[in-house]
Design a protein around this motif. Structure first.
Motif, PDB file in Angstrom:
ATOM      1  N   ALA A 137       0.831  -1.209   0.000  1.00 26.31           N
ATOM      2  CA  ALA A 137       0.000   0.000   0.000  1.00 26.31           C
ATOM      3  C   ALA A 137       0.863   1.256   0.000  1.00 26.31           C
ATOM      4  CB  ALA A 137      -0.920   0.003   1.215  1.00 26.31           C
ATOM      5  N   LEU A 138       0.414   2.286  -0.735  1.00 22.91           N
ATOM      6  CA  LEU A 138       1.136   3.565  -0.810  1.00 22.91           C
ATOM      7  C   LEU A 138       0.235   4.658  -0.264  1.00 22.91           C
ATOM      8  CD1 LEU A 138       2.619   3.164  -4.405  1.00 22.91           C
ATOM      9  CD2 LEU A 138       3.844   2.900  -2.237  1.00 22.91           C
ATOM     10  N   ASP A 139       0.516   5.084   0.969  1.00 25.40           N
ATOM     11  CA  ASP A 139      -0.356   6.093   1.568  1.00 25.40           C
ATOM     12  C   ASP A 139      -0.036   7.510   1.104  1.00 25.40           C
ATOM     13  OD1 ASP A 139       2.043   6.318   2.861  1.00 25.40           O
ATOM     14  OD2 ASP A 139       1.296   5.676   4.825  1.00 25.40           O
ATOM     15  N   ASN A 140       0.977   7.659   0.232  1.00 22.25           N
ATOM     16  CA  ASN A 140       1.273   8.995  -0.297  1.00 22.25           C
ATOM     17  C   ASN A 140       0.596   9.234  -1.644  1.00 22.25           C
ATOM     18  OD1 ASN A 140       2.909   7.110  -1.615  1.00 22.25           O
ATOM     19  ND2 ASN A 140       4.461   8.640  -2.139  1.00 22.25           N
ATOM     20  N   ASP A 178      -4.951   0.802   7.230  1.00 23.04           N
ATOM     21  CA  ASP A 178      -5.669   1.562   8.259  1.00 23.04           C
ATOM     22  C   ASP A 178      -7.158   1.651   7.940  1.00 23.04           C
ATOM     23  OD1 ASP A 178      -3.223   2.016   9.535  1.00 23.04           O
ATOM     24  OD2 ASP A 178      -2.877   3.863   8.397  1.00 23.04           O
ATOM     25  N   GLY A 179      -7.716   0.550   7.424  1.00 22.95           N
ATOM     26  CA  GLY A 179      -9.154   0.488   7.164  1.00 22.95           C
ATOM     27  C   GLY A 179      -9.584   1.078   5.842  1.00 22.95           C
TER      28      GLY A 179
END
Length: 462
Positions: free
Chosen positions: A155-158, A197-198
């Motif tokens: 996953a890439l949260d940016n 994170d959901g």
């Protein structure tokens, strides 16, 4: 369990064995937990052979002190097979019986596509003749390199979903495959979004496929660098560069297209001297394309490095980050199938006129196309943390050349049609027969026995 008697020659070979990256010997007195560390290290690395019942070379006295009977090794076998997490599959186990010295327990441990741990939860890898305990990020990296944990699903949260779902690359792709799903639903269905994170966020695979500048988004080097080197030497110098390397960025499909075009451009005009004659590089375009495609779609994107393609005067070298994943080895490349980036591979293959074949077929195609062009097979090897393919502009020796070379090395020997086929790799008996007749007519060879039947012809140097 299988018990195999071994003679003195095989025993001498075992005792002379050097402990290295692929081999180790242990005393039968070893603690099962300690032995499991070595067992796990082999499985997590490139596999190997483990022999229990042989004392170390540094020990004085009798080196073979085997098990009295199979049951004496039950604790070791149970720990290795039942308490390793997860279990290592396809392990070969046998006892080697040495007359008067007991049983040597042999484990043939395959290279595993999974990351394994000891009963105490520790992870080990094999480095030369030793095991090394690894933790944290190093274990994560091991999982990526094996393909056990595909880095493409990280996953890439940016990155916002809109950065991908509203992009032109995704829109064009969906139009080409004829889907009517909404962009976000399409990404979710194709496993290009990962929960964190959901929430579902774009993963590495979606960025590689549908981001205009994946290299900037991933904040790591994952482009292709193409070099033109004016030399045929193995060791090259910077001053032999014809120009500065060309760096190719972008989504994986466009990177493949641009790389193929750039390499083709460099090959056009490349040449070298052979026996006083100028030989121009001329590779089958399909073979070149398949090897370059493989480098882009099967590389390890978790490594912060570019693909390096070097066009020499007499060969092309393609260096891709990451060793072979899973259970793949240099020996089974043409037979086994394993994809480190399955989503990227699948998405490209779903396109009309895809750039890639089914998994594993690309190398077969490259080899066959080179053979049709009369060129030798590509050469594969691993170096540090990279996989390298070398395509030499070297003609396959003709059947006649193979025969003459055999007599050059063995002037007093004879040769048969069958032996020529074994030496040359040419399966066609008639082609070999014609080559032998041609050399006989030229006075290079003659029949060993003029009265022999045609099926028993053997030839000697004339």
């Amino acid at each position: 369990m299988e018990v195999r008697n071994i003679d003195q020659d095989e025993l001498d070979a075992l005792l002379a064995l050097n402990e290295d990256h692929f081999n180790d010997v242990k005393s039968k007195r070893i603690n099962p937990g300690k032995l499991q560390e070595t067992f796990v290290a082999f499985a997590n690395s490139d596999g190997g052979d483990l022999y229990i019942g042989i004392e170390d070379k540094s020990e004085t006295g009798e080196r073979v002190i085997g098990f009295g009977e199979q049951e004496d090794a039950n604790a070791l076998i149970s720990t290795l097979l039942e308490e390793t997490n997860p279990a290592v599959e396809n392990v070969v186990i046998e006892f080697l019986e040495v007359e008067g010295k007991g049983l040597i327990l042999h484990f043939g441990i395959p290279k595993s596509p999974k990351v394994h741990y000891t009963a105490s939860g520790d992870c080990y890898i094999r480095i030369n003749a030793a095991k090394r305990k690894i933790k944290g990020d190093r274990i994560t990296q091991l999982g990526y390199s094996k393909g056990a944990e595909p880095y493409e699903r990280r996953a890439l949260d940016n990155v916002d979903i809109e950065d991908i779902s509203e992009g032109e690359l995704l829109s064009r792709y969906m139009e080409r495959v004829g889907t009517h799903l909404l962009p976000e639903a399409f990404l979710r269905k194709q496993r290009l979004l990962t929960k964190k994170d959901g929430e579902r966020v774009p993963n590495v695979g979606s960025v590689l496929l549908f981001d205009d500048e994946p290299q900037a988004t991933l904040e790591k080097r994952c482009a292709v660098k193409v070099y033109r080197l004016r030399t045929t030497e193995t060791e090259y110098k910077r001053e032999q560069l014809e120009e500065m390397p060309v760096t190719i960025n972008g989504d994986v499909e466009s990177v493949i297209e641009k790389t193929v075009n750039q390499v083709t451009k460099y090959i056009d005009g490349a040449s070298f001297q052979d026996a006083g004659k100028i030989v121009k590089l001329n590779y089958p375009s399909e073979a070149l394309k398949e090897i370059l495609v493989n480098a882009v779609i099967h590389r390890d994107y978790s490594l912060n490095d570019d693909i390096h393609v070097r066009v020499f005067d007499n060969r092309v070298e393609v260096q891709s980050p990451g060793k072979l994943p899973g259970y793949m080895t240099l020996e089974n490349l043409y037979d086994e199938r394993f994809s480190r980036n399955p989503n990227v591979v699948r998405m490209l293959h779903n396109l009309p006129n895809p750039v890639n074949h089914d998994i594993g077929e690309g190398l077969d195609t490259a080899k066959n196309e080179l053979k049709k062009a009369g060129l030798v097979d590509p050469i594969f090897y691993e170096k540090e943390n990279a996989f390298i393919v070398t395509i030499k502009h070297q003609k396959v020796a003709s059947v006649e050349d193979v025969i003459l070379q055999y007599f050059s090395n063995n002037p007093s020997s004879s040769i048969s049609n069958k032996l020529v086929r074994q030496l040359s790799g040419e399966d066609d008996m008639q082609k070999v027969k014609l080559a032998l007749q041609k050399l006989r007519a030229a006075g290079e060879i003659k029949l060993e026995d003029e009265n022999a039947s045609a099926f028993n012809y053997r030839y000697i140097k004339a």
